[in-house]
Each structure stands twice: as structure tokens, then as C-alpha cells.
Design a protein around this motif. Structure first.
Motif, PDB file in Angstrom:
ATOM      1  N   TYR A   1       9.126  31.589 -17.056  1.00  0.00           N
ATOM      2  CA  TYR A   1       9.301  30.592 -18.121  1.00  0.00           C
ATOM      3  C   TYR A   1       8.372  29.391 -17.899  1.00  0.00           C
ATOM      4  CZ  TYR A   1      13.002  32.471 -21.016  1.00  0.00           C
ATOM      5  OH  TYR A   1      13.710  33.226 -21.924  1.00  0.00           O
ATOM      6  N   GLY A   2       7.316  29.595 -17.132  1.00  0.00           N
ATOM      7  CA  GLY A   2       6.306  28.551 -17.001  1.00  0.00           C
ATOM      8  C   GLY A   2       6.641  27.451 -16.010  1.00  0.00           C
ATOM      9  N   MET A   3       7.701  27.654 -15.205  1.00  0.00           N
ATOM     10  CA  MET A   3       8.027  26.641 -14.202  1.00  0.00           C
ATOM     11  C   MET A   3       7.027  26.770 -13.048  1.00  0.00           C
ATOM     12  SD  MET A   3      10.721  25.010 -15.231  1.00  0.00           S
ATOM     13  CE  MET A   3      10.629  25.184 -16.990  1.00  0.00           C
ATOM     14  N   ASP A   4       6.603  25.623 -12.473  1.00  0.00           N
ATOM     15  CA  ASP A   4       5.588  25.724 -11.421  1.00  0.00           C
ATOM     16  C   ASP A   4       5.872  24.838 -10.211  1.00  0.00           C
ATOM     17  OD1 ASP A   4       5.203  23.326 -12.598  1.00  0.00           O
ATOM     18  OD2 ASP A   4       3.132  23.664 -13.220  1.00  0.00           O
ATOM     19  N   ASP A   5       7.091  24.307 -10.117  1.00  0.00           N
ATOM     20  CA  ASP A   5       7.408  23.406  -9.021  1.00  0.00           C
ATOM     21  C   ASP A   5       8.121  24.167  -7.895  1.00  0.00           C
ATOM     22  OD1 ASP A   5       8.204  21.447  -7.313  1.00  0.00           O
ATOM     23  OD2 ASP A   5       9.200  20.205  -8.804  1.00  0.00           O
ATOM     24  N   PRO A   6       7.456  24.349  -6.737  1.00  0.00           N
ATOM     25  CA  PRO A   6       8.108  25.099  -5.656  1.00  0.00           C
ATOM     26  C   PRO A   6       9.272  24.342  -5.028  1.00  0.00           C
ATOM     27  CG  PRO A   6       6.012  24.239  -4.909  1.00  0.00           C
ATOM     28  CD  PRO A   6       6.104  23.899  -6.365  1.00  0.00           C
ATOM     29  N   PHE A   7       9.451  23.082  -5.405  1.00  0.00           N
ATOM     30  CA  PHE A   7      10.615  22.339  -4.952  1.00  0.00           C
ATOM     31  C   PHE A   7      11.700  22.285  -6.027  1.00  0.00           C
ATOM     32  CE2 PHE A   7       7.476  20.722  -1.925  1.00  0.00           C
ATOM     33  CZ  PHE A   7       8.185  20.900  -0.749  1.00  0.00           C
ATOM     34  N   HIS A   8      11.597  23.185  -6.991  1.00  0.00           N
ATOM     35  CA  HIS A   8      12.615  23.255  -8.032  1.00  0.00           C
ATOM     36  C   HIS A   8      12.790  24.716  -8.432  1.00  0.00           C
ATOM     37  CE1 HIS A   8      15.344  22.090 -11.006  1.00  0.00           C
ATOM     38  NE2 HIS A   8      14.589  21.411 -11.837  1.00  0.00           N
ATOM     39  N   MET A   9      13.177  25.520  -7.443  1.00  0.00           N
ATOM     40  CA  MET A   9      13.267  26.960  -7.643  1.00  0.00           C
ATOM     41  C   MET A   9      14.403  27.355  -8.581  1.00  0.00           C
ATOM     42  SD  MET A   9      10.990  28.397  -5.837  1.00  0.00           S
ATOM     43  CE  MET A   9      10.418  28.878  -4.236  1.00  0.00           C
ATOM     44  N   GLY A  10      15.484  26.585  -8.553  1.00  0.00           N
ATOM     45  CA  GLY A  10      16.627  26.912  -9.406  1.00  0.00           C
ATOM     46  C   GLY A  10      16.210  26.989 -10.857  1.00  0.00           C
ATOM     47  N   ALA A  11      15.361  26.059 -11.275  1.00  0.00           N
ATOM     48  CA  ALA A  11      14.910  26.025 -12.669  1.00  0.00           C
ATOM     49  C   ALA A  11      14.035  27.235 -12.984  1.00  0.00           C
ATOM     50  CB  ALA A  11      14.132  24.741 -12.938  1.00  0.00           C
ATOM     51  N   ALA A  12      13.273  27.694 -11.993  1.00  0.00           N
ATOM     52  CA  ALA A  12      12.413  28.852 -12.227  1.00  0.00           C
ATOM     53  C   ALA A  12      13.241  30.130 -12.309  1.00  0.00           C
ATOM     54  CB  ALA A  12      11.371  28.954 -11.113  1.00  0.00           C
TER      55      ALA A  12
ATOM     56  N   ILE B   1       0.842  -1.203   0.000  1.00  0.00           N
ATOM     57  CA  ILE B   1       0.000   0.000   0.000  1.00  0.00           C
ATOM     58  C   ILE B   1       0.883   1.261   0.000  1.00  0.00           C
ATOM     59  CG2 ILE B   1      -1.747   1.311   1.288  1.00  0.00           C
ATOM     60  CD1 ILE B   1      -2.879  -1.386   2.242  1.00  0.00           C
ATOM     61  N   CYS B   2       1.973   1.220   0.804  1.00  0.00           N
ATOM     62  CA  CYS B   2       2.884   2.367   0.839  1.00  0.00           C
ATOM     63  C   CYS B   2       3.613   2.536  -0.496  1.00  0.00           C
ATOM     64  CB  CYS B   2       3.897   2.215   1.966  1.00  0.00           C
ATOM     65  SG  CYS B   2       3.134   2.315   3.593  1.00  0.00           S
ATOM     66  N   ALA B   3       3.984   1.415  -1.107  1.00  0.00           N
ATOM     67  CA  ALA B   3       4.662   1.486  -2.403  1.00  0.00           C
ATOM     68  C   ALA B   3       3.745   2.115  -3.449  1.00  0.00           C
ATOM     69  CB  ALA B   3       5.103   0.090  -2.841  1.00  0.00           C
ATOM     70  N   ILE B   4       2.443   1.789  -3.384  1.00  0.00           N
ATOM     71  CA  ILE B   4       1.486   2.420  -4.306  1.00  0.00           C
ATOM     72  C   ILE B   4       1.458   3.933  -4.066  1.00  0.00           C
ATOM     73  CG2 ILE B   4      -0.971   2.609  -4.910  1.00  0.00           C
ATOM     74  CD1 ILE B   4      -1.195  -0.420  -4.221  1.00  0.00           C
ATOM     75  N   GLY B   5       1.485   4.306  -2.783  1.00  0.00           N
ATOM     76  CA  GLY B   5       1.528   5.727  -2.438  1.00  0.00           C
ATOM     77  C   GLY B   5       2.754   6.411  -3.027  1.00  0.00           C
ATOM     78  N   GLN B   6       3.902   5.728  -2.956  1.00  0.00           N
ATOM     79  CA  GLN B   6       5.133   6.301  -3.497  1.00  0.00           C
ATOM     80  C   GLN B   6       5.034   6.470  -5.016  1.00  0.00           C
ATOM     81  OE1 GLN B   6       7.783   7.134  -1.389  1.00  0.00           O
ATOM     82  NE2 GLN B   6       8.631   8.208  -3.148  1.00  0.00           N
ATOM     83  N   LEU B   7       4.418   5.505  -5.676  1.00  0.00           N
ATOM     84  CA  LEU B   7       4.252   5.610  -7.128  1.00  0.00           C
ATOM     85  C   LEU B   7       3.366   6.815  -7.479  1.00  0.00           C
ATOM     86  CD1 LEU B   7       3.839   1.853  -8.124  1.00  0.00           C
ATOM     87  CD2 LEU B   7       5.789   3.340  -8.591  1.00  0.00           C
ATOM     88  N   LEU B   8       2.315   7.004  -6.669  1.00  0.00           N
ATOM     89  CA  LEU B   8       1.445   8.163  -6.908  1.00  0.00           C
ATOM     90  C   LEU B   8       2.236   9.471  -6.772  1.00  0.00           C
ATOM     91  CD1 LEU B   8      -1.795   7.133  -4.963  1.00  0.00           C
ATOM     92  CD2 LEU B   8      -1.527   7.316  -7.442  1.00  0.00           C
ATOM     93  N   MET B   9       3.148   9.502  -5.791  1.00  0.00           N
ATOM     94  CA  MET B   9       3.946  10.714  -5.581  1.00  0.00           C
ATOM     95  C   MET B   9       4.964  10.922  -6.702  1.00  0.00           C
ATOM     96  SD  MET B   9       4.930  10.783  -1.581  1.00  0.00           S
ATOM     97  CE  MET B   9       3.724  10.777  -0.276  1.00  0.00           C
ATOM     98  N   ASP B  10       5.721   9.869  -7.031  1.00  0.00           N
ATOM     99  CA  ASP B  10       6.830  10.026  -7.975  1.00  0.00           C
ATOM    100  C   ASP B  10       6.371  10.057  -9.430  1.00  0.00           C
ATOM    101  OD1 ASP B  10       8.581  10.215  -5.947  1.00  0.00           O
ATOM    102  OD2 ASP B  10       9.538   8.266  -6.222  1.00  0.00           O
ATOM    103  N   PHE B  11       5.520   9.103  -9.818  1.00  0.00           N
ATOM    104  CA  PHE B  11       5.058   9.072 -11.209  1.00  0.00           C
ATOM    105  C   PHE B  11       3.888  10.013 -11.419  1.00  0.00           C
ATOM    106  CE2 PHE B  11       7.369   5.020 -11.556  1.00  0.00           C
ATOM    107  CZ  PHE B  11       7.977   5.233 -12.778  1.00  0.00           C
ATOM    108  N   GLY B  12       2.953   9.997 -10.454  1.00  0.00           N
ATOM    109  CA  GLY B  12       1.768  10.830 -10.595  1.00  0.00           C
ATOM    110  C   GLY B  12       2.025  12.285 -10.249  1.00  0.00           C
ATOM    111  N   LYS B  13       3.218  12.586  -9.707  1.00  0.00           N
ATOM    112  CA  LYS B  13       3.590  13.941  -9.294  1.00  0.00           C
ATOM    113  C   LYS B  13       2.550  14.541  -8.353  1.00  0.00           C
ATOM    114  CE  LYS B  13       7.156  14.443 -12.373  1.00  0.00           C
ATOM    115  NZ  LYS B  13       8.116  13.557 -11.714  1.00  0.00           N
ATOM    116  N   LEU B  14       2.031  13.728  -7.440  1.00  0.00           N
ATOM    117  CA  LEU B  14       1.060  14.230  -6.478  1.00  0.00           C
ATOM    118  C   LEU B  14       1.774  14.706  -5.213  1.00  0.00           C
ATOM    119  CD1 LEU B  14      -1.849  11.594  -6.591  1.00  0.00           C
ATOM    120  CD2 LEU B  14      -1.557  13.673  -7.934  1.00  0.00           C
ATOM    121  N   THR B  15       1.205  15.718  -4.557  1.00  0.00           N
ATOM    122  CA  THR B  15       1.729  16.136  -3.257  1.00  0.00           C
ATOM    123  C   THR B  15       1.307  15.094  -2.225  1.00  0.00           C
ATOM    124  OG1 THR B  15      -0.260  17.330  -2.604  1.00  0.00           O
ATOM    125  CG2 THR B  15       1.357  18.560  -3.903  1.00  0.00           C
ATOM    126  N   PRO B  16       1.950  15.072  -1.034  1.00  0.00           N
ATOM    127  CA  PRO B  16       1.515  14.117  -0.011  1.00  0.00           C
ATOM    128  C   PRO B  16       0.017  14.246   0.284  1.00  0.00           C
ATOM    129  CG  PRO B  16       3.561  15.162   0.669  1.00  0.00           C
ATOM    130  CD  PRO B  16       3.123  15.844  -0.599  1.00  0.00           C
TER     131      PRO B  16
END
Lengths: 121, 331, 151
Positions: free
Chosen positions: B188-199, A15-30
Motif C-alpha cells: 500500500y505504498g508505505m515506506d517507513d521501516p519504523f512503522h511496520m504496523g502500517a505497512a 545547533i542540536c535543536a536544529i538537528g532535531q527539527l531536521l529529523m522530525d519535520f524534515g523526516k531525515l535519518t540521523p
């Protein structure tokens, strides 16, 4: 009994690994990730699949945040069965997750005894 | 438009104080003081932040042998709410004051305003600088300090430091401000607050390029072009932009970034340091000292700032950035 | 330089997250936290009057107590940096979100600070948990009434 520990480890880990995939691949915030998982837990509960998972994996299913969606939905459904449409509403008020009350109480106590520290070590 | 200062105001002295983690900085030996308590013995982080500003100013004044009443203007800012730490420090310093916000580029925008006041004869001595306190800034822009979120490799660490410079009339034995460029707000359209260098990198690129063009200079005219807090990825991107604009990579040697170097290679800090205090701390300690020692004769200081707020991020806006530059020379 | 061109450059320079390593760490730490949870469950079932069906509540509360201690001493954020979702997804992560906000806002007082910000991060979990429970129970009720499924 040893097997319950093994299942708890694997199911919880997955379940946690799925959460990590959502964060890394899905670019979701926590916040988005946890909200998604809670809804997923609620849906599984609605389909009657979460209780079997708890029987199988114990804490592997009760400790991840998905169980929060399950316990709320489960409560609502049980009451709905007893009292019909009104039960849908009252069920949720009766069965909140102990997670919320515990977090509120310990949050309050924590605020009284700790200070935020920025040190990394 | 580049501003050319006829009177060449000088940086008479610099005062820099920093927090406990900043002892690990490769620049820490240049700071005037580092403190073990990140709150400066105050009750809240914000009060500690204020105290830090006051102490940096005290150090600058002490070095020049002057007192509050000798200072004509106080120009500065920080990143917390309505800049209350700096506003409150101004109350205690009791000097005519304008708060300036250019996010992490405030260290230079304040020096530019102080230099202009000096140029028109309104100021004999002015304090200019910026500061940031890790805990106070993180809780404002990101998460509570003790929240366990995983920061990506692109993230930067807000430093706890305050840097203030004393800007005065031209003196030959001090580094002097020849020219300045005020940057545009670049997006330049950057929107990631955890990647400020790129912005921020495109803003730094535009400011440096425009400064060099209008001054009719090349990168090799400088011993050092030091950006504020692009971080290790941001400086790579800035160099990449110069390479794509047709400049050979070996010509880019003078180009360095204070944020990328600040904590050395320590991976705890991911892509390096950031925060208004980062550029201020390095510019007003290390750079001033190196110039006075004769290591550098002509330096371009480029402070970079990301002009976002937590609100703008949550509303899905991209991150506009700015960069302000001053050209300093030493006889 | 054009924006599109810059985006290209940015993507070339920016490293991808170490996907495999991150998932592996999340799996291990998440699994470990659940195993500890299982031990806590066993403790309550052995020494107290709890069954497998009721042990979830005290287990969750105890895990959140652990989260408070780790959060207060600044250890949870270190675990979080290492484990990512591995420590965010278990209820300890929910506890950490509530407790870290509470500690953070203590300086603004118990009412406006702690009270007003307690669910700053975790509120979305409560919102979506309750709302989805409501709609799913409602859908199930309708389906049962229509005779599509049974309770």
C-alpha cells in the motif's frame, strides 16, 4: 568565564535543536541530518563565520558535528592561501579533525573490551 | 484460494523459549523457558539464535514424548541473512528440512506447509515454526545495538524468542487445523521501516477478509482472531479498515494482536513487539494452551510479515507485506 | 480499500512526533554535552599548554572517549532515545556511531568486522565533510583569484 559556559550551553543546544527539527519535520535519518550539518559547518567556515562562533561559544561550537566541517574547510582554506590551488588539496590532508582519529582509536579499543547488549535497562 | 484440510492435522505440542527481556511479556508464564543470557552462553548472537531454535524444538518434542528420529520434517525460518540460525539448527537436529522465508509470517507459512505434508500422508510428525533474536535482527535491519538513535512511537521491538509446533495427524484432544489461507504480497505504498504496523495491516486485512469470504464465515464465528505483530498502531489500522468496510466496531471484539499485547503497556517498547518469534511464541504457547483448556473453540491465527530488506529500503522501495492464516478448532 | 483512502486512515491513526518536547530535550541535552565540553576545554587550558585556538582537538578526543565508555555500557542508546539529535549532533554522537559499529562487528573479526564496518554509519559524515571542504576551499580560491573576495 562563567558566560562562556552559558554561551556554550545555548549555542550547542540550538545547533542540536536544529538537528532535531531536521529529523522530525524534515523526516531525515540521523545519517542525513549529520551530513547536512557537516556541510552547513563547512559553508559557514567558507564564509568566515564559524571561527567567530567558536570565539563566542567555545565548546558550544567545537563539540557539535558542524565543527568537523569547519576544521576541514578551515584547514583547506589556510593552505590554499599559502600554496594556491595545490593547497586546496593538501590542506585537507594536513588538518583532519581529531574527531576521526579519536573515533577510530576508541572504536578499536571499544571493540576489544565491550560486547553488544540488547537489554533496555 | 482457501485450503481446506480434510484430515484436519493437529498441533500436538508447542515449544517456546524466550530471552531475558521477554520475562516482562504478559505471555511469559506460558513460555516453556526464559533465559537470562540473550546469547544462550554462546559466543555470538547468531549462535545464540541457533541454540534458541534447537531448544524450542526440544521442548516441543519432549512434551510429545518423541525424539528427532521420529520427526519427518522440519519447516522453519528466521530473519538473519540467509536464515543461517535456522539452517544451522537443522544441521544439529538432523531432520529433513526446508527453510521458509515469509519474514514475520513464517510461523504460519511453515505450519501450512507442514499441514499439507501431513494431509498428503508424507508426514506423521513435523516441526514448524519461526524465531527471531533481537540483537541479530536489529543489526541486520536497522542500526548496531549500541547506536543511540531515537526510535519513534511507531517503532516496534524485535522479540528474542523461538516458537515451534509439532504438527501431526488428527487427534481429538489437540487443536486441529481446518483450513488455511496463503496471503498475497500486498503493497500500500508505505515506506517507513519504523512503522511496520502500517505497512502490514492491509495484508492482514486482505487475508482475513478473503478467508472469511471463502469459508462463508463472519468475524463472530471466531472466539479469537489473533494477528502476529501489527503492534498497537497496526491493530488500530486493521480495525479501522474493517470499520470502513462496513463492519461495526463492536463486532471486532475477537480481533487482537499478539505484538500489541506482548509487552503490555510498557512504553519502552513503543508500539509493541515484532519479529518472527513474536507470533510464533504467542501462537504456540498461549493459544495452544488456551484451546486445550477449552477457552477458545475456533481461532484464526494470522501471522503478518514485512517483506523488506535493508537494501530495498536504501534503494527507496516501498514495503510489500504478507499475511498467512490458519483456522484452528477444538472439539 | 483504496491506497489513497488507506493513506488517509494511516495519517489519522499515526501520532505526530511530539515536536516541541523533542526539540526541547535535544536543546537541553545538546547544551549540556557542550557545557561538559567547555569544562573539558577549561581543564586542558588550565593544566596543560593549550590556548583557546588549539583546545578544540583534545576536547573533541576526550568527548569521544566518554562516548566510548557510555556506548560500551549501553547507556548512549538510552540517552539517544531520550535526547534524539541532542546526543546525535555533538561529536559524541559521531563517536557513538563509529564505536557502536565497531563493537557490533567484533564478532566478524578485527579485519573484516571492525575494520570493514567502522565507518558504516559515520562514513557519510566524513564523506560530506571532506568533499564540502574541498569544494568550498576551491570556490573561495577562485573567488579570491577573481578578486571578488579576499582571504
Amino acid at each position: 568565564m562563567v558566560m562562556t559556559f552559558v554561551f556554550a550551553f545555548f549555542v550547542g543546544g540550538i545547533i542540536c535543536a536544529i538537528g532535531q527539527l531536521l529529523m522530525d519535520f524534515g523526516k531525515l535519518t540521523p545519517g542525513h541530518t549529520l551530513s547536512t550539518l557537516v556541510v552547513a559547518g563547512a559553508i559557514l567556515a567558507g564564509m568566515g563565520l564559524y571561527e567567530p562562533l567558536i570565539n563566542f561559544a567555545g565548546a558550544g561550537a567545537t563539540v557539535p558535528i558542524t565543527s568537523f566541517g569547519n576544521s576541514l574547510t578551515h584547514g583547506a582554506i589556510v593552505e590554499a592561501e599559502k600554496h594556491g590551488l595545490v593547497g586546496v588539496l593538501t590542506g585537507m590532508f594536513e588538518v583532519t579533525s581529531s574527531g576521526i582519529s579519536a573515533a577510530v582509536v576508541f572504536g578499536f579499543i571499544g571493540a576489544l573490551i565491550f560486547k553488544p547488549k540488547g537489554n533496555v535497562d | 484460494m482457501v485450503i481446506v484440510f480434510q484430515s484436519k492435522p493437529s498441533l500436538i505440542a508447542g515449544g517456546v523459549v524466550a530471552g531475558p527481556l521477554e520475562k516482562r511479556s504478559i505471555f511469559s508464564q506460558h513460555f516453556d523457558a526464559t533465559y537470562d543470557d540473550e546469547r544462550w552462553q554462546m559466543k555470538t548472537n547468531e549462535q545464540g539464535h541457533r541454540k534458541m531454535v534447537e531448544e524450542a524444538c526440544e521442548f516441543a518434542m519432549k512434551k510429545a514424548g518423541v525424539k528427532n528420529k521420529d520427526i519427518d520434517y522440519f519447516m522453519g525460518g528466521d530473519l538473519v541473512n540467509q536464515m543461517t540460525p535456522t539452517n544451522f539448527a537443522a544441521r544439529d537436529l538432523d531432520i529433513p528440512f526446508i527453510g521458509l522465508f515469509s519474514a514475520c509470517a513464517t510461523s504460519i507459512s511453515s505450519v501450512i506447509v507442514a499441514s499439507l505434508l501431513t494431509e498428503v500422508g508424507a508426514s506423521n510428525l513435523a516441526l514448524a515454526g519461526a524465531s527471531s533474536q533481537h540483537n541479530a535482527v536489529e543489526r541486520q535491519f536497522r542500526y548496531p545495538i549500541n547506536y543511540g538513535s531515537q526510535k519513534p512511537q511507531t517503532a516496534q521491538w524485535t522479540v528474542t524468542a523461538a516458537g515451534y509446533a509439532l504438527v501431526g495427524k488428527h487427534h481429538e484432544e489437540y487443536p486441529s487445523i481446518e483450513a488455511a489461507t496463503i496471503g498475497k504480497s500486498v503493497d500500500y505504498g508505505m515506506d517507513d521501516p519504523f512503522h511496520m504496523g502500517a505497512a502490514m495491516a492491509p495484508a492482514a486485512f486482505q487475508t482475513i477478509q478473503s478467508h472469511l469470504e471463502q469459508r462463508n464465515q463472519k468475524i463472530y464465528h471466531y472466539d479469537l482472531i489473533l494477528t502476529g505483530d501489527l503492534g498497537q498502531l497496526g491493530i488500530k489500522l486493521l480495525k479501522g479498515m474493517f470499520v470502513e468496510s462496513g463492519i461495526k466496531s463492536e463486532e471486532l471484539k475477537p480481533l487482537r494482536d499478539a505484538g500489541a499485547e506482548f509487552y503490555g503497556q510498557d512504553e519502552t517498547f513503543q508500539s509493541g513487539a515484532s519479529g518472527a518469534g513474536c507470533s510464533a511464541a504467542v501462537f504456540f504457547s498461549y493459544v495452544i494452551q488456551q484451546m486445550r483448556a477449552g477457552t477458545y473453540k475456533r481461532v484464526l491465527l494470522v501471522a503478518t510479515g514485512a517483506l523488506l530488506s535493508p537494501l530495498s529500503f536504501q534503494q527507496g522501495e516501498t514495503i510489500p507485506c504478507t499475511a498467512h492464516a490458519i483456522e484452528i478448532t477444538m472439539k | 480499500m483504496e491506497k489513497e483512502q488507506y493513506k488517509q486512515l494511516e495519517q489519522n491513526v499515526t501520532p505526530n512526533p511530539p515536536y516541541f518536547k523533542n526539540v526541547a530535550k535535544a536543546f537541553l541535552v545538546g547544551g549540556l554535552i557542550c557545557t561538559i565540553g567547555q569544562a573539558v576545554s577549561l581543564f586542558y587550558m588550565t593544566f596543560f599548554d593549550f590556548t583557546e585556538a588549539t583546545v578544540g582537538n583534545p576536547t573533541v578526543a576526550t568527548m569521544i572517549f566518554f562516548a566510548m565508555i557510555l556506548t560500551g555500557f549501553g547507556l548512549y542508546k538510552k540517552i539517544g532515545q531520550f535526547a534524539g539529535a541532542g546526543s546525535a549532533v555533538p561529536v559524541t554522537g559521531f563517536g557513538n556511531a563509529v564505536i557502536s559499529a565497531a563493537i557490533e562487528h567484533r564478532s566478524e573479526g578485527l579485519v573484516l568486522g571492525v575494520g570493514g564496518n567502522l565507518f558504516k554509519l559515520a562514513g557519510s559524515v566524513v564523506l560530506f565533510g571532506v568533499v564540502s571542504a574541498f569544494f568550498i576551499a576551491l570556490i573561495k580560491f577562485i573567488l579570491v583569484t577573481l578578486g571578488v573576495v579576499s582571504w
